[in-house]
Design an enzyme around this catalytic site. Structure first.
Site, PDB file in Angstrom:
ATOM      1  CE1 TYR A   1      41.305  41.037  37.485  1.00 52.35           C
ATOM      2  CE2 TYR A   1      42.914  41.103  39.270  1.00 52.35           C
ATOM      3  CZ  TYR A   1      41.760  40.574  38.708  1.00 52.35           C
ATOM      4  OH  TYR A   1      41.071  39.588  39.368  1.00 52.35           O
TER       5      TYR A   1
ATOM      6  CG  ASP B   1      43.609  49.213  42.249  1.00 49.60           C
ATOM      7  OD1 ASP B   1      44.142  48.888  43.322  1.00 49.60           O
ATOM      8  OD2 ASP B   1      43.015  48.405  41.501  1.00 49.60           O
TER       9      ASP B   1
ATOM     10  CE  LYS C   1      48.046  42.104  44.141  1.00 47.59           C
ATOM     11  NZ  LYS C   1      48.097  40.753  43.661  1.00 47.59           N
TER      12      LYS C   1
END
Ligand code: PLP
Length: 455
Positions: free
Chosen positions: A158, A253, A290
């Site tokens: 994701y 990522d 995050k």
């Protein structure tokens, strides 16, 4: 009716599904989602005033624990100076420098001794507001830089919800058993090639045919959006080598892993040989989110200067944002990264070790087939006797065992991710008392998992 039910009923009248992000609806575990009103340290409190030990941790940002005093103070001070200026601020450069300073490794010789020089992995960085924006921008940048169109991603990974990345995209879609998203045009989908994870032969076969058309490969540094599925030893490095031979960029990522699994993220663990067989390469682009915002909307992309300078205003690839580099979010990010020292990472690792082994023992005691999935301090459990290495294997597990396990934990005051396809997130504030509450809840939850039957 309790307050959670009341809020959920009311929310569904005004908000699709009653939630602003699908997994929050408890779709795959059933029951009423908890509406949270406050959180401190390792604990989170719902609208009924019930307190839970939190193992969601805002899906990653809260490494210090919720409402860490130094982060709250930094946010309050920044807010008092103004919420948003739409202009550059000194804090943005400070955060960029902090990230550049962190994502580095001491170079070692072939026998593992330090050569005394430091390798920094990021030359330039741009701040955006969400991980979705970071990966979306990184892809556009890679296409602009290479002049190529195709993008390669891995099934079960994701990278946010931009159109190009919503094919076989792991947790959120898996939870809803959706293969992709309506509204993504066939033309867009056709430019994203999805490969099985941990399968270098598939990567080689694709590049042999399409290599000259591929702009970039995007990969979760260690995948954690289909539950945790770590890369095979050397997978990332070999993937990068294949991409490089073919003139494609690697977008690493680290939105989820960055500054969580270690001070320099997953790349740092591989580069420092904490994770074997991964050292010796640097991604062209990284994406972060995050932890970098400490719980505020902040994310980033960074990497090679020649690539990053393709962004406007220097280059032809456009990217912008009213709230990019927001001063309050930046203050939270700086305070979080400054507080996340070696002792924080040591605590995260220790709690992860303790919980992973305790859950496994409890499930084992009830004869529940499972495997412990680990990537640094990230962990999850698959209800399968062999460790899944890719999305197909993850989906083949006995996922019907998770909802009763989840609810038994919730009833005992432990909030787990409401889907088997998610990682569990610990914080440095998970002290002995918080861990004990989790341990006490496990035997009954394991029994519930053992008693589960397929729907
Ligand atoms: N990339 C990864 C690896 C993620 O885990 C996520 C979110 O979970 C994203 C990108 C998207 O980030 P955001 O939810 O901030 O848009």
């Amino acid at each position: 009716m309790g307050a959670n039910e009341t809020y959920f009923t009311r929310a569904k009248l005004s908000i699709p599904g009653g939630v602003n992000s699908p997994v929050r609806a408890y779709g795959s575990v059933g029951g009423t989602p908890r509406f949270m009103v406050s959180a401190r340290g390792a604990y989170i409190t719902d609208a009924d005033g019930r307190e839970y030990v939190d193992l969601v941790s805002s899906w990653g940002p809260a490494i210090l624990g919720h409402a860490h005093p130094s982060v709250i103070k930094a946010v309050q001070d920044a807010a008092a100076r103004g919420l948003s200026f739409g202009a550059s601020t000194p804090g943005e450069t400070e955060l960029a420098e902090l990230v550049r300073e962190r994502v580095r490794v001491e170079e070692t010789n072939s026998s593992g001794q330090s050569t005394g020089s430091v390798q920094k992995a990021i030359e330039k960085i741009r701040l955006v507001s969400t991980g979705t924006e970071a990966t979306m921008t990184a892809i556009r940048l890679a296409r602009g830089f290479t002049g190529r169109e195709l993008l390669v991603k891995f099934a079960g990974h994701y990278h946010g919800h931009s159109d190009a990345l919503l094919a076989e995209a792991g947790s959120g879609l898996a939870t809803l058993t959706m293969p992709g998203s309506a509204g993504v045009t066939a033309a867009t989908a056709a430019q994203t090639i999805v490969l099985p994870y941990n399968d270098l032969d598939a990567v080689r076969a694709l590049f042999a045919v399409q290599g000259s058309k591929i702009a970039a490969v995007i990969v979760e540094a260690a995948s954690a959006n289909m539950g945790v599925v770590p890369p095979d030893r050397g997978f990332n490095r070999e993937l990068a080598a294949i991409a490089r031979e073919n003139g494609a960029l690697v977008i690493f990522d680290e939105v989820l892993t960055g500054f969580r699994v270690g001070p320099a993220g997953w790349w740092g663990l591989e580069a420092a040989r904490v994770v074997p067989d991964g050292a010796g390469w640097i991604p062209d682009l990284f994406t972060f989110g995050k932890v970098i915002g400490g719980g505020m909307p902040l994310a980033a992309l960074g990497g090679r200067a020649d690539v990053m300078d393709f962004l406007a205003p220097l280059g032809p690839v456009y990217q912008a944002g009213t709230l990019s580099g927001n001063p309050v979010a930046v203050a939270a990010g700086i305070a979080t990264l400054r507080a996340a020292d070696a002792s924080v990472y040591a605590r995260l690792d220790a709690v992860a070790d303790q919980l992973a082994s305790a859950v496994s023992t409890a499930l084992g005691a009830e004869g529940v087939e499972h495997s412990v999935q680990r990537a640094g301090n990230l962990f999850s459990f698959a209800f399968a006797s062999t460790k899944p290495r890719n999305y197909d294997e993850v989906r083949a597990q006995q996922s019907f065992r998770y909802p009763p396990f989840f609810h038994a934990m919730l009833d005992a005051g432990v909030s787990l991710p409401p889907s088997v396809f998610e990682a569990w997130f610990v914080t440095a504030a998970h002290d002995e008392a918080a861990v004990s509450r989790i341990l006490e809840a496990l035997p009954a939850a394991a029994k519930a998992a053992a008693a589960a039957v397929p729907a």
